[in-house]
Design an enzyme around this catalytic site. Structure first.
Site, mmCIF file in Angstrom:
data_model
loop_
_atom_site.group_PDB
_atom_site.id
_atom_site.type_symbol
_atom_site.label_atom_id
_atom_site.label_comp_id
_atom_site.label_asym_id
_atom_site.label_seq_id
_atom_site.Cartn_x
_atom_site.Cartn_y
_atom_site.Cartn_z
ATOM 1 N N LYS A 107 0.818 -1.215 0.000
ATOM 2 C CA LYS A 107 0.000 0.000 0.000
ATOM 3 C C LYS A 107 0.849 1.262 0.000
ATOM 4 O O LYS A 107 0.359 2.339 -0.304
ATOM 5 C CB LYS A 107 -0.968 -0.018 1.173
ATOM 6 C CG LYS A 107 -2.050 -1.077 0.983
ATOM 7 C CD LYS A 107 -3.146 -0.986 2.028
ATOM 8 C CE LYS A 107 -4.219 -2.027 1.773
ATOM 9 N NZ LYS A 107 -3.755 -3.395 2.112
HETATM 10 C C1 LIG Z 1 -4.509 -4.509 1.573
HETATM 11 C C2 LIG Z 1 -3.803 -5.809 1.571
HETATM 12 C C3 LIG Z 1 -4.180 -6.868 0.703
HETATM 13 C C4 LIG Z 1 -5.390 -6.770 -0.198
HETATM 14 O O1 LIG Z 1 -5.197 -5.885 -1.269
HETATM 15 P P1 LIG Z 1 -6.443 -5.359 -2.089
HETATM 16 O O2 LIG Z 1 -5.896 -4.337 -3.015
HETATM 17 O O3 LIG Z 1 -7.398 -4.774 -1.086
HETATM 18 O O4 LIG Z 1 -7.027 -6.527 -2.795
HETATM 19 C C5 LIG Z 1 -3.421 -8.009 0.692
HETATM 20 N N1 LIG Z 1 -2.371 -8.163 1.522
HETATM 21 C C6 LIG Z 1 -1.979 -7.189 2.374
HETATM 22 C C7 LIG Z 1 -0.831 -7.428 3.274
HETATM 23 C C8 LIG Z 1 -2.668 -5.977 2.424
HETATM 24 O O5 LIG Z 1 -2.282 -5.027 3.283
#
Ligand SMILES: *Cc1c(COP(=O)(O)O)cnc(C)c1O
Length: 429
Positions: A107
């Site tokens: 993210k």
């Molecule tokens: C947010 C997150 C996901 C999921 O990603 P999306 O874009 O919401 O599908 C998977 N793994 C981790 C560690 C995350 O923080």
């Protein structure tokens, strides 16, 4: 570039408006009115290029004219300032490690890009912009870090007291500068409710120039396509590959679909879920049926009604038949997550986190002979130490970054779960 709402009731907006609004009034999602396709020569020239160089080429049609090319260049250089290595785990399986950014999860990419875009837009405003974020853990850290030191922007982050992990709390509370952490006596829903009420409060909005850094913001979503493009340029026969993406809100995997639509040689997608398997079920039945959310070990993916589903439909022009040519689903239970982490570590020495483990297991089951598989490692395993220790039956070594963070002093402002406290805090800023 103009952006329309997937619900098609709100009017089209510019990139800047889409970023600042985050969500159209009709509650759809913003989506670019056209997807630029890069020609073969441009793509082949990008082989060996840096992430920022690839990002610049991919994002330029999306952000103009609201950002100039020189602004974009600075933004991608700043936002993509860490490595995203493609690591071989087995002969035909690679891990795209997305956890080398400041908060050790993918993210960071979107949060940093968004923060820098808002920073540029804030420059043309006389007043400081205030970003409010409610977090249950991970997202807040990425957003807070993304905005850290961005001029003209102040971030107020609300988290539920005692309900985030120690490491996550330190990520939220040790930055200082333009980031303030409010520790709320309540749960995540209470934090979200406070943020919602603040946005509805005219006086607060006027005084503080409030903006959100919502996860569905177009400027968080689109830049995630950059690492898929970079990955495809580093692989042999990438058009035949299978890309396994651990998914919750489906922002990450739909960004991969965007990179493919832009012309990058990317094969098929395997969307990987925990017990919250709405999309794998949908891909089998064409029925979108929301079940209650189930807590799992891969808890960043505990989402029962993924917010990016409308973008997935747009990317395939609402054709279920086209979608299922490219995309299939895979699901793993909690017990299988533990077993996969243990087995992969024992056989290969590679440490999967609980989310990446689902992607890896998906490839083990679905990869065809002579096909190369890549799974996305969405976070560093130390972020999920209790689950890792359960899987491995031993304590994890704490990496240096984690022990450094744990030794920092926490600064938070404690508030109750009613709007009164929060309001007076904001008005006192
Ligand atoms: C947010 C997150 C996901 C999921 O990603 P999306 O874009 O919401 O599908 C998977 N793994 C981790 C560690 C995350 O923080």
């Amino acid at each position: 570039m103009k952006y329309f709402s997937t619900n098609r009731e709100s009017k089209e907006v510019s990139f800047k408006e889409a970023v600042i609004n985050s969500l159209p009034a009709d509650k759809g999602l913003y989506f670019p009115e056209s997807i630029p396709v890069l020609d073969a020569a441009t793509i082949s020239n990008l082989k060996g290029a840096s992430l920022p160089a690839i990002g610049y080429e991919m994002m330029k049609d999306f952000v103009q004219p609201d950002l100039s090319l020189s602004q974009l260049k600075d933004i991608v250089e700043d936002a993509l300032s860490f490595e995203i290595p493609l690591v071989q785990v087995e002969e035909d399986i690679f891990s795209l490690e997305l956890f080398h950014g400041p908060t050790y999860a993918f993210k960071d990419v979107g949060a940093r890009f968004l923060a820098r875009c808002l920073g540029e837009f804030a420059k043309s405003q006389a007043r400081e912009t205030t970003i409010l974020v409610a977090t249950s853990g991970d997202t807040g850290g990425a957003v807070a870090n993304g905005f850290y030191g961005v001029e003209g922007v102040r971030v107020v982050i609300l988290y539920p007291s005692g309900k985030v992990s120690d490491l996550q709390e330190k990520q939220l509370t040790t930055l200082g500068g333009n980031i303030t952490a409010l520790e709320v006596d309540g749960d995540f829903d209470a934090c979200q409710a406070l943020v919602k009420q603040a946005f509805l409060d005219a006086e607060l909005n006027n005084r503080l120039n409030l903006t959100s850094a919502n996860s569905i913001n177009i400027a968080r979503w689109m830049p995630q396509s950059i690492y898929y493009a970079a990955m495809s340029l580093r692989m042999e026969n990438s058009e035949e590959s299978l890309i396994a993406v651990p998914s919750g809100n489906y922002g990450n995997v739909t960004a991969g679909m965007l990179a493919k639509r832009m012309g990058f040689p990317i094969g098929k997608f395997l969307v990987c879920s925990n017990a919250n398997d709405i999309i794998p079920r949908y891909l089998k039945s064409c029925e979108y049926e929301v079940h209650p959310t189930i807590p799992t070990y891969a808890n960043a993916m505990d989402v029962s009604d993924p917010s990016n589903f409308p973008r997935m439909l747009e990317l395939y022009d609402h054709s279920f038949d086209d979608l299922v040519v490219d995309v299939s689903g895979f699901t793993l239970t909690d017990e299988e997550i533990l077993a996969t982490i243990k087995d992969c570590h024992a056989r290969t020495g590679y440490l999967l986190d609980p989310h990446g483990a689902i992607g890896y297991a998906g490839l083990k089951e679905r990869l065809k002979i002579d096909q190369i598989g890549v799974f996305l490692e969405t976070a560093h395993p130390i972020k999920f130490a209790p689950v890792m220790e359960k899987a491995l039956g031993e304590k994890m070594n704490m990496p240096e970054f984690a022990s450094d963070l744990m030794s920092k002093e926490k600064f938070s402002v404690r508030i109750g779960d009613q709007i009164g406290d929060f309001r007076s805090y904001l008005l006192g800023l």
